[in-house]
Design a protein around this motif. Sequence first.
Motif, PDB file in Angstrom:
ATOM      1  N   UNK A  38       0.846  -1.202   0.000  1.00 50.03           N
ATOM      2  CA  UNK A  38       0.000   0.000   0.000  1.00 50.03           C
ATOM      3  C   UNK A  38       0.877   1.246   0.000  1.00 50.03           C
ATOM      4  N   UNK A  39       0.327   2.309  -0.600  1.00 51.82           N
ATOM      5  CA  UNK A  39       0.949   3.634  -0.544  1.00 51.82           C
ATOM      6  C   UNK A  39      -0.157   4.660  -0.306  1.00 51.82           C
ATOM      7  N   UNK A  40       0.240   5.818   0.208  1.00 54.98           N
ATOM      8  CA  UNK A  40      -0.720   6.913   0.449  1.00 54.98           C
ATOM      9  C   UNK A  40      -0.390   8.030  -0.519  1.00 54.98           C
ATOM     10  N   UNK A  41      -1.387   8.388  -1.365  1.00 55.86           N
ATOM     11  CA  UNK A  41      -1.135   9.363  -2.426  1.00 55.86           C
ATOM     12  C   UNK A  41      -2.404  10.143  -2.695  1.00 55.86           C
ATOM     13  N   UNK A  46      -3.826   3.606  -1.658  1.00 56.18           N
ATOM     14  CA  UNK A  46      -3.799   2.849  -2.896  1.00 56.18           C
ATOM     15  C   UNK A  46      -3.056   1.535  -2.660  1.00 56.18           C
ATOM     16  N   UNK A  47      -3.479   0.520  -3.402  1.00 54.40           N
ATOM     17  CA  UNK A  47      -2.806  -0.776  -3.326  1.00 54.40           C
ATOM     18  C   UNK A  47      -2.220  -1.130  -4.684  1.00 54.40           C
ATOM     19  N   UNK A  48      -0.953  -1.526  -4.680  1.00 54.61           N
ATOM     20  CA  UNK A  48      -0.317  -1.964  -5.929  1.00 54.61           C
ATOM     21  C   UNK A  48      -0.690  -3.419  -6.198  1.00 54.61           C
ATOM     22  N   UNK A  49      -1.178  -3.664  -7.421  1.00 49.50           N
ATOM     23  CA  UNK A  49      -1.649  -4.997  -7.784  1.00 49.50           C
ATOM     24  C   UNK A  49      -1.381  -5.219  -9.264  1.00 49.50           C
ATOM     25  N   UNK A  52      -0.560  -2.204 -11.331  1.00 48.22           N
ATOM     26  CA  UNK A  52      -1.523  -1.109 -11.320  1.00 48.22           C
ATOM     27  C   UNK A  52      -1.733  -0.639  -9.892  1.00 48.22           C
ATOM     28  N   UNK A  53      -2.266   0.572  -9.752  1.00 48.41           N
ATOM     29  CA  UNK A  53      -2.645   1.117  -8.448  1.00 48.41           C
ATOM     30  C   UNK A  53      -4.162   1.103  -8.346  1.00 48.41           C
ATOM     31  N   UNK A  54      -4.674   0.377  -7.347  1.00 48.52           N
ATOM     32  CA  UNK A  54      -6.112   0.273  -7.125  1.00 48.52           C
ATOM     33  C   UNK A  54      -6.498   1.131  -5.944  1.00 48.52           C
ATOM     34  N   UNK A  55      -7.563   1.880  -6.112  1.00 56.26           N
ATOM     35  CA  UNK A  55      -8.044   2.728  -5.026  1.00 56.26           C
ATOM     36  C   UNK A  55      -8.700   1.868  -3.955  1.00 56.26           C
ATOM     37  N   UNK A  56      -8.338   2.070  -2.716  1.00 52.83           N
ATOM     38  CA  UNK A  56      -8.839   1.274  -1.609  1.00 52.83           C
ATOM     39  C   UNK A  56     -10.183   1.839  -1.145  1.00 52.83           C
ATOM     40  N   UNK A  57     -11.194   0.965  -1.121  1.00 53.38           N
ATOM     41  CA  UNK A  57     -12.525   1.341  -0.637  1.00 53.38           C
ATOM     42  C   UNK A  57     -12.498   1.276   0.880  1.00 53.38           C
ATOM     43  N   UNK A  58     -12.982   2.338   1.540  1.00 49.91           N
ATOM     44  CA  UNK A  58     -12.811   2.465   2.982  1.00 49.91           C
ATOM     45  C   UNK A  58     -14.106   2.404   3.773  1.00 49.91           C
ATOM     46  N   UNK A  59     -15.277   2.324   3.119  1.00 46.75           N
ATOM     47  CA  UNK A  59     -16.537   2.327   3.871  1.00 46.75           C
ATOM     48  C   UNK A  59     -17.562   1.455   3.152  1.00 46.75           C
ATOM     49  N   UNK A  60     -18.614   1.073   3.914  1.00 42.86           N
ATOM     50  CA  UNK A  60     -19.691   0.275   3.336  1.00 42.86           C
ATOM     51  C   UNK A  60     -20.456   1.049   2.277  1.00 42.86           C
ATOM     52  N   UNK A  61     -20.648   2.333   2.496  1.00 43.20           N
ATOM     53  CA  UNK A  61     -21.383   3.147   1.538  1.00 43.20           C
ATOM     54  C   UNK A  61     -20.646   3.207   0.204  1.00 43.20           C
ATOM     55  N   UNK A  62     -19.325   3.406   0.256  1.00 42.79           N
ATOM     56  CA  UNK A  62     -18.539   3.452  -0.984  1.00 42.79           C
ATOM     57  C   UNK A  62     -18.539   2.088  -1.681  1.00 42.79           C
TER      58      UNK A  62
END
Length: 432
Positions: A38-41, A46-49, A52-62
């Motif tokens: 993971x990186x913070x940007x 973001x998670x490297x996979x 690619x860099x995937x945006x990390x979902x942080x809540x149930x609503x999102x």
Amino acid sequence: MPSFDLLNRVEQFVLTRTFPADASKSSKKVTRAASKHFIYKDGCLWRSYRGRLLRVVRSDQEMREVLTRYHDNNNHAGRSRTIKEIMMMYYWVGVTEAVKTWITACEVCQNRCPVDKPEPPVQFCLAYGCDASSYVNPELSFHRFPKEAEQRRRWLVAAQRDEGSLRTKSCLCSRHFEPSCFTLNEEGQLTLSPDAIPSIITVTVQEDEAVPLDEDFLHPNSLEDLLSTAAETTDVNPYDPAFDSSETHMGLQEHRYSLPAPDPDARAVPTVMEEKRRKTVIEPSFAVYNQIARFLSHKVLPMQSKKSRGSLRRMAKRFGLIDGVLMYTRVSPPLRVPRNREEVNSILQQFHDNQGHYGQGICQRAISKSFYWSTMTRDLAQWISSCHTCLNRTKRKWLRCSVTGCTNCCGPVERGLGLTFHKYESSSYPAG
């Protein structure tokens, strides 16, 4: 819904390199290992996979918004497609389980017409002469051959087959079992008892004489030829050594369009001749091992050149005599060294012929645990290549005649009759 506690701990560690106050030792270890991906940007995690860099979902609503976009608003795509498209842009712990739960709760997907299940494959009865199949005889039940060796052997005897004819899905139909072999289960269906043995053998009437076709009598000399052929056949003694039974097999083809194919197993010979041929194969001698054993016991070198004696003395360091037996001591425990061809043949017969006729890799690994000699690989390959059972098993293919009403397949009875099987050629079909 998945928990986002791990992602919160990872974000805190990536930003501040600290852990929550109540974090345990194992939790800190997991968080530190996961933070490597993971990186913070730009104010987001973001998670490297896979490059690619995937945006990390942080809540149930999102997460619900992402699922609605990629499933509900995407023609209610299936699970695999939805997961694939989400993993191109977003990430959270438990994506697969979340998509599966979301689709299960989707009313539109549940109200869709169920997809028709594919029809089960057609099952054929393996018994010789039995034409039963699950397609033509749906009222019959078909039962797989048992795994227990003795019971499977008794099934094969009733089916007039051998081990080489068996395949993973080979089965017998209920015609070959007595009614007492079936029991009534709780659902009211008849099931075959685990210890049932087939006792009804299919009796196939075979014609001893070939019936000539009508067009054969159109020739003016057909009657004379037929009478002369019958007279010649009467004078032939089948017990005469000059009588070759292989010629009669050529005329006993099951169908007129069947052509005799060359014998694919020309190297196969009777068992007695096979054993005799194995003993007469020219192999490298074991004189070197005998010389090493003599040197280790008496310290006597053969009358050879100085270079050869030096090579023999260096080679002897790899061996030792234990209770008068030559052993290869470079490994632990030491391995016994055979010193003549008869001993090698006995070892090969023990580990190959008497252990199920396994392939070269399995046999060589088993032999290498107890024995050693320099030509083991070549000797084992030649032994397997001259094994009658392995040749038949390797070259035999599971074939079944496609002519309506014909029950012949690749089995011991058909092989004994000299029947051959031929594939359809694409060139035989009419164009267009």
